[in-house]
Design a protein around this motif. Structure first.
Motif, PDB file in Angstrom:
ATOM      1  N   CYS A 235      49.552  21.570-110.518  1.00  0.00           N
ATOM      2  CA  CYS A 235      50.528  20.701-109.640  1.00  0.00           C
ATOM      3  C   CYS A 235      50.920  19.534-110.871  1.00  0.00           C
ATOM      4  CB  CYS A 235      50.140  20.918-108.647  1.00  0.00           C
ATOM      5  SG  CYS A 235      49.977  22.283-107.650  1.00  0.00           S
ATOM      6  N   TRP A 236      49.183  18.887-111.209  1.00  0.00           N
ATOM      7  CA  TRP A 236      49.841  18.195-112.369  1.00  0.00           C
ATOM      8  C   TRP A 236      50.660  18.609-113.728  1.00  0.00           C
ATOM      9  CZ3 TRP A 236      48.986  13.748-110.416  1.00  0.00           C
ATOM     10  CH2 TRP A 236      48.027  13.423-109.916  1.00  0.00           C
ATOM     11  N   ALA A 237      50.070  19.918-114.176  1.00  0.00           N
ATOM     12  CA  ALA A 237      50.704  20.182-114.966  1.00  0.00           C
ATOM     13  C   ALA A 237      52.376  20.021-115.172  1.00  0.00           C
ATOM     14  CB  ALA A 237      49.718  21.895-115.508  1.00  0.00           C
ATOM     15  N   ILE A 238      52.781  21.011-114.618  1.00  0.00           N
ATOM     16  CA  ILE A 238      54.026  21.301-113.997  1.00  0.00           C
ATOM     17  C   ILE A 238      55.174  20.188-113.571  1.00  0.00           C
ATOM     18  CG2 ILE A 238      54.046  23.657-113.131  1.00  0.00           C
ATOM     19  CD1 ILE A 238      54.293  22.585-110.437  1.00  0.00           C
ATOM     20  N   HIS A 239      53.954  19.000-113.554  1.00  0.00           N
ATOM     21  CA  HIS A 239      54.819  17.617-113.173  1.00  0.00           C
ATOM     22  C   HIS A 239      54.568  16.713-114.277  1.00  0.00           C
ATOM     23  CE1 HIS A 239      56.463  17.503-108.686  1.00  0.00           C
ATOM     24  NE2 HIS A 239      55.393  18.360-108.702  1.00  0.00           N
ATOM     25  N   GLY A 240      54.100  17.279-115.854  1.00  0.00           N
ATOM     26  CA  GLY A 240      54.038  16.700-116.939  1.00  0.00           C
ATOM     27  C   GLY A 240      52.888  15.357-116.560  1.00  0.00           C
TER      28      GLY A 240
ATOM     29  N   SER B 151      51.406  21.744-123.573  1.00  0.00           N
ATOM     30  CA  SER B 151      51.713  22.348-123.893  1.00  0.00           C
ATOM     31  C   SER B 151      53.459  21.697-123.128  1.00  0.00           C
ATOM     32  CB  SER B 151      52.462  23.871-123.156  1.00  0.00           C
ATOM     33  OG  SER B 151      53.607  24.240-124.355  1.00  0.00           O
ATOM     34  N   HIS B 152      53.653  21.059-121.963  1.00  0.00           N
ATOM     35  CA  HIS B 152      54.103  19.832-121.486  1.00  0.00           C
ATOM     36  C   HIS B 152      53.968  18.645-122.240  1.00  0.00           C
ATOM     37  CE1 HIS B 152      54.888  22.555-117.991  1.00  0.00           C
ATOM     38  NE2 HIS B 152      56.090  23.261-118.703  1.00  0.00           N
ATOM     39  N   SER B 153      53.153  18.191-122.422  1.00  0.00           N
ATOM     40  CA  SER B 153      52.961  17.332-123.218  1.00  0.00           C
ATOM     41  C   SER B 153      52.959  16.668-124.642  1.00  0.00           C
ATOM     42  CB  SER B 153      51.826  16.175-122.323  1.00  0.00           C
ATOM     43  OG  SER B 153      51.978  15.794-120.885  1.00  0.00           O
ATOM     44  N   GLY B 154      52.704  17.724-125.609  1.00  0.00           N
ATOM     45  CA  GLY B 154      52.994  17.345-126.769  1.00  0.00           C
ATOM     46  C   GLY B 154      51.411  18.212-127.438  1.00  0.00           C
ATOM     47  N   LEU B 155      50.705  17.522-126.336  1.00  0.00           N
ATOM     48  CA  LEU B 155      49.438  17.345-126.982  1.00  0.00           C
ATOM     49  C   LEU B 155      48.319  18.640-127.680  1.00  0.00           C
ATOM     50  CD1 LEU B 155      47.642  16.558-123.330  1.00  0.00           C
ATOM     51  CD2 LEU B 155      48.481  14.290-125.722  1.00  0.00           C
ATOM     52  N   VAL B 156      48.960  18.905-129.293  1.00  0.00           N
ATOM     53  CA  VAL B 156      48.299  20.350-129.695  1.00  0.00           C
ATOM     54  C   VAL B 156      46.760  20.751-129.819  1.00  0.00           C
ATOM     55  CG1 VAL B 156      49.519  21.422-131.653  1.00  0.00           C
ATOM     56  CG2 VAL B 156      51.359  19.948-130.782  1.00  0.00           C
ATOM     57  N   ASP B 157      46.885  19.333-130.480  1.00  0.00           N
ATOM     58  CA  ASP B 157      45.174  19.710-130.854  1.00  0.00           C
ATOM     59  C   ASP B 157      44.470  19.872-129.889  1.00  0.00           C
ATOM     60  OD1 ASP B 157      45.830  19.094-133.577  1.00  0.00           O
ATOM     61  OD2 ASP B 157      45.623  16.728-134.055  1.00  0.00           O
TER      62      ASP B 157
ATOM     63  N   ARG C  27      65.868  27.651-116.218  1.00  0.00           N
ATOM     64  CA  ARG C  27      65.696  26.724-116.660  1.00  0.00           C
ATOM     65  C   ARG C  27      67.080  25.522-117.023  1.00  0.00           C
ATOM     66  NH1 ARG C  27      66.073  25.314-121.979  1.00  0.00           N
ATOM     67  NH2 ARG C  27      64.330  23.856-122.527  1.00  0.00           N
ATOM     68  N   VAL C  28      66.573  24.635-116.803  1.00  0.00           N
ATOM     69  CA  VAL C  28      68.098  23.173-116.653  1.00  0.00           C
ATOM     70  C   VAL C  28      68.457  23.686-117.836  1.00  0.00           C
ATOM     71  CG1 VAL C  28      66.519  21.917-116.867  1.00  0.00           C
ATOM     72  CG2 VAL C  28      68.724  21.052-115.636  1.00  0.00           C
ATOM     73  N   CYS C  29      69.995  23.368-117.570  1.00  0.00           N
ATOM     74  CA  CYS C  29      70.805  22.758-119.823  1.00  0.00           C
ATOM     75  C   CYS C  29      70.254  21.808-119.956  1.00  0.00           C
ATOM     76  CB  CYS C  29      71.719  23.886-118.724  1.00  0.00           C
ATOM     77  SG  CYS C  29      73.113  22.771-118.582  1.00  0.00           S
TER      78      CYS C  29
ATOM     79  N   GLU D 107      66.019   8.182-107.138  1.00  0.00           N
ATOM     80  CA  GLU D 107      65.414   8.946-108.203  1.00  0.00           C
ATOM     81  C   GLU D 107      65.311  10.276-107.866  1.00  0.00           C
ATOM     82  OE1 GLU D 107      60.434   9.981-109.027  1.00  0.00           O
ATOM     83  OE2 GLU D 107      61.263   9.069-106.795  1.00  0.00           O
ATOM     84  N   ILE D 108      65.944  11.523-108.598  1.00  0.00           N
ATOM     85  CA  ILE D 108      66.046  11.979-108.658  1.00  0.00           C
ATOM     86  C   ILE D 108      64.819  13.694-109.537  1.00  0.00           C
ATOM     87  CG2 ILE D 108      68.041  14.578-109.813  1.00  0.00           C
ATOM     88  CD1 ILE D 108      69.943  11.861-110.026  1.00  0.00           C
ATOM     89  N   ILE D 109      64.397  14.385-108.510  1.00  0.00           N
ATOM     90  CA  ILE D 109      63.575  14.911-108.515  1.00  0.00           C
ATOM     91  C   ILE D 109      64.153  17.490-108.627  1.00  0.00           C
ATOM     92  CG2 ILE D 109      60.919  16.057-107.840  1.00  0.00           C
ATOM     93  CD1 ILE D 109      61.047  13.843-106.359  1.00  0.00           C
ATOM     94  N   LEU D 110      64.023  17.325-110.154  1.00  0.00           N
ATOM     95  CA  LEU D 110      64.002  18.287-109.694  1.00  0.00           C
ATOM     96  C   LEU D 110      62.860  19.412-110.908  1.00  0.00           C
ATOM     97  CD1 LEU D 110      67.241  20.267-110.414  1.00  0.00           C
ATOM     98  CD2 LEU D 110      66.688  19.829-113.221  1.00  0.00           C
ATOM     99  N   ARG D 111      63.705  20.956-110.265  1.00  0.00           N
ATOM    100  CA  ARG D 111      62.688  21.877-110.235  1.00  0.00           C
ATOM    101  C   ARG D 111      63.237  22.804-110.840  1.00  0.00           C
ATOM    102  NH1 ARG D 111      59.220  24.593-106.048  1.00  0.00           N
ATOM    103  NH2 ARG D 111      60.283  26.251-105.730  1.00  0.00           N
ATOM    104  N   ASP D 112      62.588  23.287-112.099  1.00  0.00           N
ATOM    105  CA  ASP D 112      63.308  24.259-112.850  1.00  0.00           C
ATOM    106  C   ASP D 112      62.445  25.392-112.828  1.00  0.00           C
ATOM    107  OD1 ASP D 112      61.953  23.845-114.941  1.00  0.00           O
ATOM    108  OD2 ASP D 112      63.714  23.178-116.010  1.00  0.00           O
ATOM    109  N   ILE D 113      62.720  26.143-113.459  1.00  0.00           N
ATOM    110  CA  ILE D 113      61.756  27.780-113.751  1.00  0.00           C
ATOM    111  C   ILE D 113      60.050  27.785-114.700  1.00  0.00           C
ATOM    112  CG2 ILE D 113      63.043  29.001-116.246  1.00  0.00           C
ATOM    113  CD1 ILE D 113      62.558  31.273-114.486  1.00  0.00           C
ATOM    114  N   LYS D 114      60.653  26.225-115.301  1.00  0.00           N
ATOM    115  CA  LYS D 114      59.482  25.564-116.506  1.00  0.00           C
ATOM    116  C   LYS D 114      58.399  24.461-115.268  1.00  0.00           C
ATOM    117  CE  LYS D 114      59.034  26.687-120.428  1.00  0.00           C
ATOM    118  NZ  LYS D 114      58.011  27.719-120.736  1.00  0.00           N
ATOM    119  N   ARG D 115      59.226  23.009-115.221  1.00  0.00           N
ATOM    120  CA  ARG D 115      58.761  22.394-114.719  1.00  0.00           C
ATOM    121  C   ARG D 115      59.410  21.433-114.185  1.00  0.00           C
ATOM    122  NH1 ARG D 115      57.163  18.519-119.607  1.00  0.00           N
ATOM    123  NH2 ARG D 115      57.187  17.326-117.560  1.00  0.00           N
TER     124      ARG D 115
END
Length: 680
Positions: A383-388, A420-426, A638-640, A657-665
């Protein structure tokens, strides 16, 4: 015959407790019990005390008295002791009691075999049958049902045949309990032919006297998808009970025949909580959460009290469509009607709140849930992950490890997704490498896909491609799809063409590669290539999945598809949408027509973009809810990019506030910005 047919399996697969070696050497007779009047009274007294125990600690106190009164070798007492400790899930204690019984007889063996089977120690249960046979003790009608259960759970077909042969030799094959267990074992082994054969060879008197036998067989046919056979058996039953109806209804739900299931449900003479739960769960799992929730409310209206599984299924239906109001109502119902916030309900509530966009409420319920298992922690981290919220996901992961719970492949996947959702590659690479070396978890295709996502969305496309080429497993279309999506985001046409070619080789009818490739060509004005892709789609019979969005208003879920004109407030919705677009244009918004598939006039492209399902849901939310109220939308795709841009402008113009849940996040839009930082 038993040894000849299945002994190799038993030798190779069973681990016999070493502590029993002295039993095999010293076994000479079954111990003599004290059957004097005083001894019998003492024995009965301790059996009563054992049954009165409510905890393992109380049982241990009784055990000390059993030792003091020299009853530790009394098989009647010890049999009850093993059974009771097993019911408390103290199976190691049960084993210890058995090991200290010097001359076990068939009663004691039956107790430990049942205890092991009931506590899912199926291999160990089989091992004790082997030991029993080595001590020349004869299994009986009380032994085999639990051994058969273990064989079914282990999916051990060879062992099943050996057990069946031994049952026939000992002449207990027509015992009702054994017969039902045989049928149930073959059902679990997915051997429908043998299941039916055992049933048809059963004497008529057994069939007439055992509804359970029929129910197990109907359930087996239903699980195998043979609803024709299941229905024939159902109609031929000499007598039916509620479980008979429930099994057949569940079978039709499994094959997605919802109408037939409904017909049977309303024909039922009596319905219990399982009947209602089967319908509710069936609708939810078959993509009809609205009917599932309607079934839940109807159940309550008819005075049927739900059980934990019913509540979890209802919450799951809320989760699928983002029905927050319905979920909150169920939470209040649970709290005020004596339900415990156990791990099942707690986990379902966490999932519901998070998937409905209320991550803070999810976190609060998680903290209130005292019984947490690996699944509970996994859901919270996901849940934390998909909310970024990568920082919270990583903190939750560390807290989970500090409790002694070991991560599995699902938890690691959640952590990689957060990175992945936050760009934390390392950081993601560190976790990926640690899963094998620190946690002994072998990466799956999903983990490799997540790494490709990690590189790709950070714009490190060459590294993503190199990673794919160096993987120890063959990349599937999902992995190439992850690279393809990253190429779309970063407009790398050359690599996108390579990924598209790979996808079409692996999944010629998969829609994603065609659409994204067409969009890439459209974005740079390569209209001939766009038309070529569209022609290929047409020739191969590939069709785009319809986009739909859900929004809940005043407890009712409304669904929209792209270009939808069927809603009763359709005219108001399109007027509001036009107003939104005009207002957004004044603030700098320009429709991103690169998201439209084919070469049409710009005005027509803007019309196509304007009718996307999430925009229609947004407009409906704005005209149907009070000012300042948050709007929550769930989308199946996925939202376009254009809709994502419009949501940012809409949040600023409406001060909502607009909260949109798509297939990814999840995307949380507020004051013209999104929590994803345009990184999705």
């Amino acid at each position: 015959m038993f040894r000849n047919v299945g002994w190799s399996f038993l030798k190779n697969k069973s681990t016999i407790l070493q502590n029993h070696n002295h039993i095999a050497k010293n076994f000479y007779s079954i111990s003599t019990e004290n059957h004097s009047h005083g001894g019998f009274q003492l024995q009965s007294h301790f059996i009563s005390l054992i049954h009165a125990c409510k905890t393992t600690q109380q049982l241990k106190q009784v055990h000390s008295q059993i030792l003091l009164h020299n009853l530790s070798q009394n098989s009647w007492v010890i049999t009850q002791f093993i059974s009771t400790s097993s019911s408390f899930k103290s199976i190691n204690y049960s084993i210890s009691i058995f090991q200290h019984f010097l001359h076990p007889n068939s009663f004691v063996f039956n107790a430990i075999i049942r205890a092991l089977s009931d506590n899912t120690q199926f291999q160990n249960s089989i091992s004790h049958l082997v030991l029993m046979l080595r001590l020349n003790l004869k299994p009986d009608r009380q032994t085999f049902p639990f051994v058969l259960k273990s064989a079914g759970a282990l999916f051990a077909g060879g062992l099943a045949g050996a057990l069946h042969a031994q049952i026939a030799i000992l002449g207990v094959e027509f015992d009702s309990f054994v017969r039902v267990s045989l049928v149930d074992m073959y059902v679990k082994l997915e051997m429908l032919d043998l299941t039916l054969r055992v049933f048809h060879e059963t004497p008529e008197r057994n069939k007439l006297g055992s509804i359970l036998l029929w129910n197990v067989l109907i359930n087996g046919c239903s699980r195998a998808g043979d609803l024709g056979q299941a229905s024939e058996l159902f109609e031929a039953m000499p007598e039916r009970n509620t479980a008979s109806w429930n099994s057949l209804i569940n079978g039709f739900m499994r094959i997605r025949d919802l109408e037939r299931a409904m017909e049977l449900f309303f024909r039922m003479p009596e319905k219990n909580v399982v009947s209602w739960t089967t319908m509710l769960a069936g609708f939810s799992q078959n993509g009809d959460p609205e009917r599932a929730l309607a079934m839940f409310h109807r159940m309550l209206e008819e005075g049927v009290r739900p059980n934990d599984h019913t509540v979890v299924s209802a919450l799951s239906a809320c989760t699928r469509v983002g029905a927050l109001e319905a979920g909150v109502w169920i939470h209040n119902y649970v709290s005020s009607n004596g339900f415990r916030l156990n791990r099942e309900i707690g986990t379902a509530l966490v999932d519901m709140y998070a998937k409905c966009g209320k991550i803070e409420s999810a976190s609060r319920v998680f903290c209130e849930t005292k019984e947490k298992n690996l699944l509970t922690w996994s859901v919270m981290i996901w849940c934390w992950a998909i909310h970024g919220c990568s920082e919270q996901a990583l903190q939750c992961f560390e807290r989970m490890k500090s409790t002694g719970i070991k991560p599995d492949e699902v938890v690691v996947l959640a952590i990689l997704t957060a990175c992945s959702h936050s760009g934390l590659v390392d950081q993601g690479l560190i976790f990926f490498n640690s899963m094998r070396f620190d946690h002994l978890i072998e990466p799956t295709v999903k983990h490799y896909t997540c790494l490709v996502d990690l590189f790709g969305w950070a714009g490190r496309l060459e590294e993503a491609l190199s990673f794919i080429e160096s993987m120890p497993i063959k990349p599937d279309f999902v992995i190439w799809g992850a690279l393809f999506c990253a190429c779309r985001a970063h407009k790398n046409i050359k690599m996108a063409e390579l990924a598209s070619e790979k996808i079409q080789q692996l999944e010629p009818r998969h829609i994603g590669s065609y659409i994204f490739l067409s969009n890439i060509y459209a974005a740079v004005g390569r209209w001939e290539d766009v038309e070529r892709v569209r022609l290929t789609m047409k020739n191969r019979g590939v069709e785009k999945d319809p986009g739909w969005s859900y929004i809940e208003v005043e407890g009712q879920v409304h669904s929209f598809v792209a270009g939808d004109r069927g809603h009763k407030r359709s005219e108001d919705i399109y007027l509001k949408l036009e107003e939104l677009v005009l207002g957004a244009r004044e603030q700098g918004y320009m429709p991103d027509t690169g998201w439209v598939l084919h070469n049409i006039e710009e005005e027509e492209k803007e019309d196509a973009l304007g009718s996307h399902s999430e925009k229609l849901a947004l407009a409906f939310g704005l005209i149907s809810t009070p000012p300042g109220m948050a709007i929550r939308i769930v989308k199946n795709l996925r939202v376009c990019g254009d809709c994502h841009s419009m949501m940012k402008y809409a949040s600023k113009m409406s001060n909502r506030e607009i909260i949109l849940r798509d297939i990814k996040r999840f995307h949380h839009f507020k004051d013209g910005a999104c929590t994803c930082m345009d990184y999705w």
